[in-house]
Write a protein that holds these residues in place. Structure first.
Motif, PDB file in Angstrom:
ATOM      1  N   LEU A   1      40.326   8.504   9.353  1.00 34.70           N
ATOM      2  CA  LEU A   1      39.137   7.554   8.476  1.00 34.70           C
ATOM      3  C   LEU A   1      39.402   7.445   7.055  1.00 34.70           C
ATOM      4  O   LEU A   1      39.407   6.477   6.813  1.00 34.70           O
ATOM      5  CB  LEU A   1      37.836   8.472   8.729  1.00 34.70           C
ATOM      6  N   ALA A   2      40.237   8.230   6.461  1.00 33.26           N
ATOM      7  CA  ALA A   2      40.102   7.943   4.786  1.00 33.26           C
ATOM      8  C   ALA A   2      41.122   9.057   4.224  1.00 33.26           C
ATOM      9  O   ALA A   2      41.450  10.049   5.100  1.00 33.26           O
ATOM     10  CB  ALA A   2      39.104   8.113   4.032  1.00 33.26           C
ATOM     11  N   THR A   3      41.715   8.780   3.155  1.00 36.04           N
ATOM     12  CA  THR A   3      42.458   9.947   2.667  1.00 36.04           C
ATOM     13  C   THR A   3      41.729  10.315   1.183  1.00 36.04           C
ATOM     14  O   THR A   3      41.012   9.421   0.581  1.00 36.04           O
ATOM     15  CB  THR A   3      43.905   9.374   2.381  1.00 36.04           C
ATOM     16  N   MET A   4      42.103  11.337   0.747  1.00 37.20           N
ATOM     17  CA  MET A   4      41.689  11.754  -0.674  1.00 37.20           C
ATOM     18  C   MET A   4      42.691  12.464  -1.423  1.00 37.20           C
ATOM     19  O   MET A   4      43.236  13.588  -0.815  1.00 37.20           O
ATOM     20  CB  MET A   4      40.260  12.599  -0.454  1.00 37.20           C
ATOM     21  N   ALA A   5      42.821  12.120  -2.611  1.00 35.53           N
ATOM     22  CA  ALA A   5      43.720  12.912  -3.679  1.00 35.53           C
ATOM     23  C   ALA A   5      43.211  13.261  -4.946  1.00 35.53           C
ATOM     24  O   ALA A   5      42.439  12.432  -5.576  1.00 35.53           O
ATOM     25  CB  ALA A   5      45.072  11.790  -3.942  1.00 35.53           C
ATOM     26  N   GLY A   6      43.128  14.495  -5.247  1.00 34.26           N
ATOM     27  CA  GLY A   6      42.841  14.876  -6.650  1.00 34.26           C
ATOM     28  C   GLY A   6      43.971  15.447  -7.334  1.00 34.26           C
ATOM     29  O   GLY A   6      45.005  15.918  -6.797  1.00 34.26           O
TER      30      GLY A   6
ATOM     31  N   ILE B   1      29.717   8.123   2.254  1.00 33.47           N
ATOM     32  CA  ILE B   1      29.827   7.215   3.554  1.00 33.47           C
ATOM     33  C   ILE B   1      31.211   6.439   3.407  1.00 33.47           C
ATOM     34  O   ILE B   1      31.836   6.215   4.573  1.00 33.47           O
ATOM     35  CB  ILE B   1      28.810   5.871   3.492  1.00 33.47           C
ATOM     36  N   GLY B   2      31.720   6.465   2.095  1.00 32.53           N
ATOM     37  CA  GLY B   2      33.083   5.827   2.125  1.00 32.53           C
ATOM     38  C   GLY B   2      34.380   6.502   2.547  1.00 32.53           C
ATOM     39  O   GLY B   2      35.337   6.208   2.620  1.00 32.53           O
ATOM     40  N   LEU B   3      33.952   7.735   2.620  1.00 31.41           N
ATOM     41  CA  LEU B   3      34.981   8.741   3.108  1.00 31.41           C
ATOM     42  C   LEU B   3      34.849   9.377   4.530  1.00 31.41           C
ATOM     43  O   LEU B   3      35.940   9.502   5.339  1.00 31.41           O
ATOM     44  CB  LEU B   3      34.750  10.121   2.263  1.00 31.41           C
ATOM     45  N   VAL B   4      33.988   9.158   5.262  1.00 28.06           N
ATOM     46  CA  VAL B   4      33.684   9.674   6.424  1.00 28.06           C
ATOM     47  C   VAL B   4      33.201   8.571   7.476  1.00 28.06           C
ATOM     48  O   VAL B   4      33.043   8.980   8.722  1.00 28.06           O
ATOM     49  CB  VAL B   4      32.604  10.561   6.428  1.00 28.06           C
ATOM     50  N   THR B   5      33.185   7.104   7.242  1.00 28.35           N
ATOM     51  CA  THR B   5      33.194   6.285   8.236  1.00 28.35           C
ATOM     52  C   THR B   5      34.449   5.225   8.066  1.00 28.35           C
ATOM     53  O   THR B   5      35.086   5.261   7.285  1.00 28.35           O
ATOM     54  CB  THR B   5      31.953   5.581   8.056  1.00 28.35           C
ATOM     55  N   GLN B   6      34.670   4.465   9.408  1.00 28.40           N
ATOM     56  CA  GLN B   6      35.550   3.668   9.299  1.00 28.40           C
ATOM     57  C   GLN B   6      35.683   2.708   8.226  1.00 28.40           C
ATOM     58  O   GLN B   6      34.667   2.032   7.849  1.00 28.40           O
ATOM     59  CB  GLN B   6      35.695   2.670  10.681  1.00 28.40           C
ATOM     60  N   GLU B   7      37.008   2.330   7.611  1.00 27.17           N
ATOM     61  CA  GLU B   7      37.058   1.363   6.431  1.00 27.17           C
ATOM     62  C   GLU B   7      36.269   1.539   5.400  1.00 27.17           C
ATOM     63  O   GLU B   7      35.637   0.596   4.897  1.00 27.17           O
ATOM     64  CB  GLU B   7      37.068   0.035   7.180  1.00 27.17           C
ATOM     65  N   GLY B   8      35.599   2.888   4.868  1.00 30.34           N
ATOM     66  CA  GLY B   8      34.967   3.108   3.913  1.00 30.34           C
ATOM     67  C   GLY B   8      33.478   2.443   4.188  1.00 30.34           C
ATOM     68  O   GLY B   8      32.754   2.402   3.303  1.00 30.34           O
TER      69      GLY B   8
ATOM     70  N   ARG C   1      36.298  -2.583  -1.821  1.00 31.01           N
ATOM     71  CA  ARG C   1      37.288  -2.588  -0.758  1.00 31.01           C
ATOM     72  C   ARG C   1      38.460  -2.418  -1.147  1.00 31.01           C
ATOM     73  O   ARG C   1      39.590  -1.728  -0.776  1.00 31.01           O
ATOM     74  CB  ARG C   1      37.151  -3.876   0.067  1.00 31.01           C
ATOM     75  N   ASP C   2      39.079  -3.071  -2.461  1.00 25.02           N
ATOM     76  CA  ASP C   2      40.121  -2.991  -3.125  1.00 25.02           C
ATOM     77  C   ASP C   2      40.584  -1.673  -3.497  1.00 25.02           C
ATOM     78  O   ASP C   2      41.565  -1.044  -3.193  1.00 25.02           O
ATOM     79  CB  ASP C   2      40.323  -3.894  -4.308  1.00 25.02           C
ATOM     80  N   GLN C   3      39.520  -1.014  -4.019  1.00 22.23           N
ATOM     81  CA  GLN C   3      39.553   0.423  -4.532  1.00 22.23           C
ATOM     82  C   GLN C   3      39.699   1.321  -3.431  1.00 22.23           C
ATOM     83  O   GLN C   3      40.621   2.187  -3.468  1.00 22.23           O
ATOM     84  CB  GLN C   3      38.359   0.890  -5.444  1.00 22.23           C
ATOM     85  N   TRP C   4      38.839   1.031  -2.448  1.00 22.72           N
ATOM     86  CA  TRP C   4      39.165   1.957  -1.133  1.00 22.72           C
ATOM     87  C   TRP C   4      40.641   2.024  -0.735  1.00 22.72           C
ATOM     88  O   TRP C   4      41.248   3.018  -0.329  1.00 22.72           O
ATOM     89  CB  TRP C   4      38.058   1.653  -0.265  1.00 22.72           C
TER      90      TRP C   4
END
Length: 542
Positions: free
Chosen positions: A321-326, A468-475, A506-509
């Motif tokens: 669904l998404a990725t996340m980096a810290g 919502i931006g992390l757990v649904t399709q395409e943010g 959308r660009d940032q996502w």
């Protein structure tokens, strides 16, 4: 309130709106100090919204001999479970035991027994093979001889930060996001006497006076004051995650295992209706001016770990669904691997400027107390730094509402919003209290965040106020029109602004939360956007 409306003089100014700065802010306000918090991006923009979402004691630290770090973390976990009802939740963990790999049964038994001893209650149990497979039916069965079940806790890390900040504001503190500290001023004797601020959008500047500044900027801490200890420096370490739908990784509780390549711990954690898989631990060589993002190598590493643990599941990057980096702020003590560096917090003091960095999400309260104790000699008034009072306001039962919600729903709303939950529920229509498909958030939370939680841009709302931006399709792309319809009445954005905010979101996502390699055609435009943003916000302090 804008930067130009601020009073000129403050007892203490805190720089950094992540978990450490938010914790210091909350405690400082509680102590009766006239307190200002400043964040150059959005609150919780950095690592504090990109963690593994765990409030835990750090079981692996016992293996490394760091028993006091584990002790502090377990004690803080127990305190948060009591004080932050509805926000910090118990989380069951499973640890498989294999005859030919990973730590053995008695090693884990010893560690978990110490874990429970610190918490003063037994919460782990050994489970035989058949029982373990019933709890984790898709797990690799080759060589499995059983496993353990124990408990830690989980949190929405961004909401933890936001609740600290907004409760501090409700009690008299002031906090501004998108406000950069350009310089820390000093008198002829070198003592702190103020700060110079800049609004990152309008570029207006303002100078305020204070004798105590707490630098809680994480990986940026040395830009305000380099570490005074010879041969020690901040070492930014990146931790990345993949986020999957729950039907792709059907787990009902967290699973901790050992990666087959390097023996590091890997977590698979149900969260907000989705499942996190992480984390990596490696040097972050890119500029801090850009948002961190996962690499193709990290994606492969995490998928390899998933395939080893769940060989029967056909998990691929396409399912993500998404990725996340810290980026973790770790003060390096020498030439060692990233995972061998200490997570203990560190602090240095220079005539009114207190710098604190490192530490864990779980122990933010201890970091806050240590920072305020160090700042006490520079405060204009005498205060006691005590550590017995709760950080959060106590839980309140549901008040009379036009459309009452269920007990669990009220507990969740209060956990996320504290006393503001009553306003959120009272002003929402029944339809807006419905859950957003694929998430654990409600439509009314979007309206509340847009109206009352100091958002400046759409990512503030969709990546941190709600997830919502992390757990649904395409943010959450399919929901953007409804989100606009709901939030237009409370945001003063015209049609052109909405169009730009959606495009930039959308660009940032794609840049920070999409899979590497996708949307290659737009990558140059996206990177250029973040380069300009980074130049404006992350320039070196004068």
């Amino acid at each position: 309130m804008t930067m130009m409306d601020l009073d000129n003089s403050w007892d203490v100014i805190i720089i950094g709106g992540g978990i450490t700065g938010a914790g210091v802010f909350r405690k400082a306000v509680h102590m009766g100090l006239k307190t200002l918090l400043l964040e150059q991006q959005d609150f919780a923009w950095g690592t504090s919204s990109r963690s593994s979402k765990l409030i835990h004691g750090g079981l692996r630290y016992l293996k490394e001999g760091r028993i006091f770090l584990t002790r502090d973390a377990v004690r803080e976990r127990e305190r948060l479970l009591n004080d932050a009802r509805g926000l910090v939740l118990p989380m069951g963990f499973l640890v498989p035991v294999y005859k030919d790999r990973g730590p053995g049964r008695w090693t884990l038994e010893a560690g978990l027994s110490i874990y429970d001893l610190i918490a003063k209650r037994r919460r782990h149990a050994y489970i035989d093979t058949d029982a373990f497979i019933k709890l984790a039916p898709h797990i690799d069965r080759k060589g499995l001889i059983g496993g353990f079940r124990f408990f830690d806790a989980q949190v929405d890390d961004a909401r933890l930060v936001l609740r600290l900040i907004f409760e501090g504001m409700a009690d008299g503190g002031t906090a501004l996001n998108y406000t950069r500290v350009a310089a820390v001023g000093r008198d002829e004797g070198g003592r702190v006497n103020g700060v110079t601020l800049e609004d990152v959008h309008s570029h207006q500047t303002q100078t305020l006076s204070t004798t105590a500044v707490i630098n809680a900027t994480g990986c940026w801490a040395e830009r305000l004051h380099p570490c005074p200890q010879k041969n020690r420096r901040l070492r930014p370490l990146r931790g990345s995650h993949l986020i999957f739908p729950s039907h792709v990784l059907p787990v009902n509780q967290a699973i901790s295992t050992i990666h087959p390549t390097d023996g590091r711990a890997v977590f698979i954690v149900p969260w907000e209706g989705a499942v996190l898989a992480g984390t990596t631990d490696l040097d972050h060589g890119e500029s801090l001016s850009f948002e961190p993002r996962i690499t193709e190598e990290e994606v492969s590493y995490l998928l390899d770990g998933l395939h080893a643990l769940f060989p029967a599941l056909d998990v691929s990057a396409r399912d993500c669904l998404a990725t996340m980096a810290g980026v973790r702020p770790v003060l390096s003590e020498g030439a060692c691997g990233p995972s061998e560096e200490s997570r203990k917090h560190v602090m240095w003091v220079d005539r009114g400027l207190v710098t604190i960095t490192g530490g864990k999400l779980t122990t933010f309260r201890k970091l806050a107390l240590d920072a305020l104790k160090a700042a006490r000699p520079f405060l204009p008034i005498a205060v006691a730094v005590e550590d017995t009072s709760p950080v959060f306001r106590p839980f309140e039962n549901q008040p009379a509402l036009p459309a009452p919600v269920s007990g669990p729903t009220w507990e969740t709303l209060f956990g996320r919003y504290g006393n503001a939950a009553a306003t959120l529920a009272r002003t929402a229509s029944p339809s807006d209290l419905a859950v957003i498909p694929g998430t654990r958030n409600r439509w009314s939370e979007l309206v509340h965040g847009a109206a009352r939680e100091k958002i400046r841009h759409l990512p503030d709302l969709l990546l941190r106020r709600v997830r919502i931006g992390l757990v649904t399709q395409e943010g959450g792309r399919a929901h953007l029109e409804r989100i606009r319809h709901l939030c237009e009445p409370v945001l003063d954005w015209d049609a052109a602004r909405w169009k730009k905010e959606i495009r930039d979101y959308r660009d940032q996502w794609r840049f920070a939360h999409g899979l590497p390699g996708r949307h290659a055609a737009s990558r140059g435009r996206v990177k250029s956007f973040f380069y300009r943003l980074g130049r404006r916000i992350h320039r070196h302090v004068a």
